[in-house]
Design a protein around this motif. Structure first.
Motif, mmCIF file in Angstrom:
data_model
loop_
_atom_site.group_PDB
_atom_site.id
_atom_site.type_symbol
_atom_site.label_atom_id
_atom_site.label_comp_id
_atom_site.label_asym_id
_atom_site.label_seq_id
_atom_site.Cartn_x
_atom_site.Cartn_y
_atom_site.Cartn_z
ATOM 1 N N LYS A 89 46.851 -13.892 55.724
ATOM 2 C CA LYS A 89 46.311 -12.949 54.750
ATOM 3 C C LYS A 89 44.918 -13.393 54.330
ATOM 4 O O LYS A 89 44.673 -14.572 54.110
ATOM 5 C CB LYS A 89 47.227 -12.885 53.533
ATOM 6 C CG LYS A 89 46.784 -11.910 52.455
ATOM 7 C CD LYS A 89 47.760 -11.871 51.292
ATOM 8 C CE LYS A 89 49.041 -11.193 51.674
ATOM 9 N NZ LYS A 89 49.915 -10.946 50.513
ATOM 10 N N LEU A 122 45.601 -8.172 56.572
ATOM 11 C CA LEU A 122 46.398 -9.065 57.423
ATOM 12 C C LEU A 122 45.588 -9.318 58.685
ATOM 13 O O LEU A 122 45.177 -8.376 59.354
ATOM 14 C CB LEU A 122 47.738 -8.420 57.787
ATOM 15 C CG LEU A 122 48.750 -8.214 56.655
ATOM 16 C CD1 LEU A 122 49.948 -7.413 57.164
ATOM 17 C CD2 LEU A 122 49.215 -9.538 56.085
ATOM 18 N N ASP A 155 46.566 -4.965 54.206
ATOM 19 C CA ASP A 155 47.717 -5.779 53.823
ATOM 20 C C ASP A 155 48.738 -4.939 53.053
ATOM 21 O O ASP A 155 48.492 -4.519 51.926
ATOM 22 C CB ASP A 155 47.235 -6.954 52.955
ATOM 23 C CG ASP A 155 48.392 -7.822 52.495
ATOM 24 O OD1 ASP A 155 49.478 -7.718 53.087
ATOM 25 O OD2 ASP A 155 48.203 -8.609 51.547
ATOM 26 N N LEU A 158 52.893 -4.984 57.826
ATOM 27 C CA LEU A 158 53.446 -6.238 58.341
ATOM 28 C C LEU A 158 54.688 -5.963 59.184
ATOM 29 O O LEU A 158 54.866 -6.535 60.267
ATOM 30 C CB LEU A 158 53.787 -7.176 57.188
ATOM 31 C CG LEU A 158 54.400 -8.533 57.580
ATOM 32 C CD1 LEU A 158 53.465 -9.321 58.494
ATOM 33 C CD2 LEU A 158 54.744 -9.345 56.337
#
Length: 383
Positions: free
Chosen positions: A11, A20, A53, A58
Motif C-alpha cells: 500500500k 495498491l 486501494d 484487493l
C-alpha cells in the motif's frame, strides 16, 4: 507447468490517493492479466502497476492471480490491515465530515483521513487522549521511512495531524512542536517550443491533440482540464474561464488563435455534451488516460525525458517569461496564490541564461586579445 514470478502487493499513497502497488518480475502473461483489470495502470516512476486501494480491488487482484502465481502481501513493508474499533471508525467518519465542512478538496479529505486512520491504527492499543508527539515520531520512523514516502507526503501527514488536534483537542500532541520537513526545491522540467510542436505533430488522434494543445496553450492543471466544461469557453472573446481551480479560485486565460480551428474540428467530430473531453457514457475523462497517450506521443516525437501534463504547464509559464511577459501576469494566468511559487520559473528561463557569458569563454577571449600568436585558441589542443 509454467512457473510465474512471485507477486508483491503493498500500500502506498500515489498521485495524492491511497493505492495498491502490484509488483513482479516482467512476464508477458502477468502483464496481460494486469492490462485487463479495470482501473489498473502502470507507473514508470514507481516501476509498478497500481490500482485504487479498496477491499474490492484487493479481492479482484487476489482472484485474478490466485491460480497463476504466489502472492506476497507484505514485501518487507507490511500492508496495513486496519483493525479499528467501532469507536475509532465512528471517530474517523466524523473527522471526514469535519474536513468536508472545512471545504477541503475531495483528494485532500481522502488523503488526510487515510493518514489519520493509519496513525490511529498504528497506535490501536492507545487511547486517543494519550497520544503524544513521541507517538507521531514513532509512526513516521516506523511507517513513513519504511514505506519510503516522499518529503511532500510527510508534510501532508503533519498537516493532517494538525487538523486531527483541532478536531480532537484532548489529545496530548503539541501542535507547536510538530514541524514539517523543508520542501525539496526542485526545478521544473521544461520542454522547448520545438519539442512542444513535435509532440502535437506526433499526436494523430484528434481528441488527444486538442487536449495537449489546450493544456500547453492555457497552462492548465490536469484536474482543471478534466473538469472543464463547454460553457467555460468564450470563443468570441478568445477566453477560457477556469472555475474552482486549486484553492477554489476562478481565473481567465486567453485562447490561442491557432487553437480555435483545432477546437472547432474536435467539437464537430466528437460532439461532447457537457465536458470539454468526455470518457465513457459521456462522463469525465480519466487523468491517467491523458498521461498514457502523452507518453506515447513523446515516444513518437523521440523525446527521451519523462513528460507529464504538468510539464506542459511548466513549459507554458517559462515560455511566457522568455517572451517578456511580466511575472505578475504569469502568476495570475497560472492561478498561483503566492508570487514565490511563480518565481521558480525565473531559474529556468533560458533566454537570460543564454545572455550570461561563461567565465571560461571570457578567459579564452582574453588570451586571444593579449597573445597575437594564439589567433585560434581551442580547449581540445594545448593552450
Amino acid at each position: 507447468m509454467e512457473k510465474f514470478p512471485e507477486i508483491f502487493i503493498e500500500k502506498k499513497n500515489h498521485r495524492k490517493e491511497p493505492q495498491l502497488l502490484i509488483k513482479f518480475q516482467y512476464n508477458d502473461k502477468l502483464v496481460d492479466v494486469m492490462r485487463k483489470i479495470d482501473g489498473a495502470f502502470w507507473s514508470k516512476n514507481l516501476k509498478s502497476w497500481y490500482i485504487s486501494d479498496s477491499k474490492n480491488n484487493l479481492n479482484v487482484i487476489l482472484e485474478k492471480f490466485k491460480n497463476l502465481a504466489k502472492i506476497n502481501i507484505e514485501n518487507k513493508k507490511k500492508l496495513f490491515k486496519r483493525n479499528l474499533t467501532d469507536f475509532q471508525k465512528t471517530f474517523l467518519n466524523n473527522f471526514y465530515l469535519y474536513l468536508k465542512g472545512k471545504r477541503y478538496s475531495k483528494s485532500t479529505i481522502q488523503t488526510y483521513t487515510f493518514f489519520v486512520a493509519d496513525f490511529i491504527n498504528f497506535h490501536s492499543t492507545k487511547s486517543l487522549d494519550e497520544l503524544n508527539n513521541k507517538d507521531v515520531e514513532l509512526f513516521i520512523e516506523t511507517v513513513f521511512i519504511e514505506r519510503n514516502y516522499s518529503i511532500s507526503t510527510q508534510r501532508q501527514l503533519i498537516s493532517s495531524i494538525k487538523l486531527f488536534i483541532l478536531f480532537y483537542p484532548t489529545t496530548k500532541i503539541n501542535n507547536l512542536e510538530l514541524e514539517r520537513p523543508k520542501k525539496s526545491r526542485k526545478l521544473p522540467s521544461v520542454l522547448s517550443q520545438e519539442e512542444i510542436l513535435a509532440i502535437i505533430s506526433a499526436t494523430q488522434n484528434l481528441k488527444h491533440r486538442a487536449i495537449i494543445a489546450l493544456i500547453y496553450s492555457c497552462g492548465l492543471r490536469i484536474s482543471e482540464l478534466i473538469n472543464l466544461k463547454l460553457e467555460d469557453f468564450y470563443i468570441e472573446r478568445k477566453q477560457l474561464i477556469i472555475k474552482n481551480g486549486k484553492g477554489r479560485k476562478d481565473r481567465y486565460v486567453s485562447l490561442a488563435d491557432s487553437f480555435i480551428p483545432l477546437l472547432s474540428n474536435y467539437y464537430y467530430s466528437y460532439k461532447p455534451k457537457t465536458f470539454f473531453v468526455e470518457g465513457q457514457q459521456k462522463g469525465k475523462y480519466s487523468a491517467e488516460s491523458v498521461r498514457q497517450f502523452l507518453r506515447k506521443s513523446c515516444k513518437k516525437a523521440n523525446i527521451k525525458r519523462v513528460v507529464t501534463p504538468h510539464t506542459l504547464r511548466h513549459s507554458y509559464a517559462t515560455h511566457l517569461l522568455e517572451n517578456g511577459v511580466d511575472i505578475r501576469y504569469i502568476q495570475s494566468l497560472l492561478g498561483h496564490a503566492k508570487p514565490e511559487t511563480t518565481m521558480i520559473y525565473t531559474h529556468v528561463k533560458r533566454k537570460d541564461l543564454m545572455e550570461i557569458q561563461n567565465p571560461l569563454d571570457i578567459a579564452l577571449q582574453k588570451i586571444k586579445r593579449t597573445d597575437n600568436n594564439n589567433k585560434k585558441v581551442l580547449l581540445s589542443r594545448r593552450i
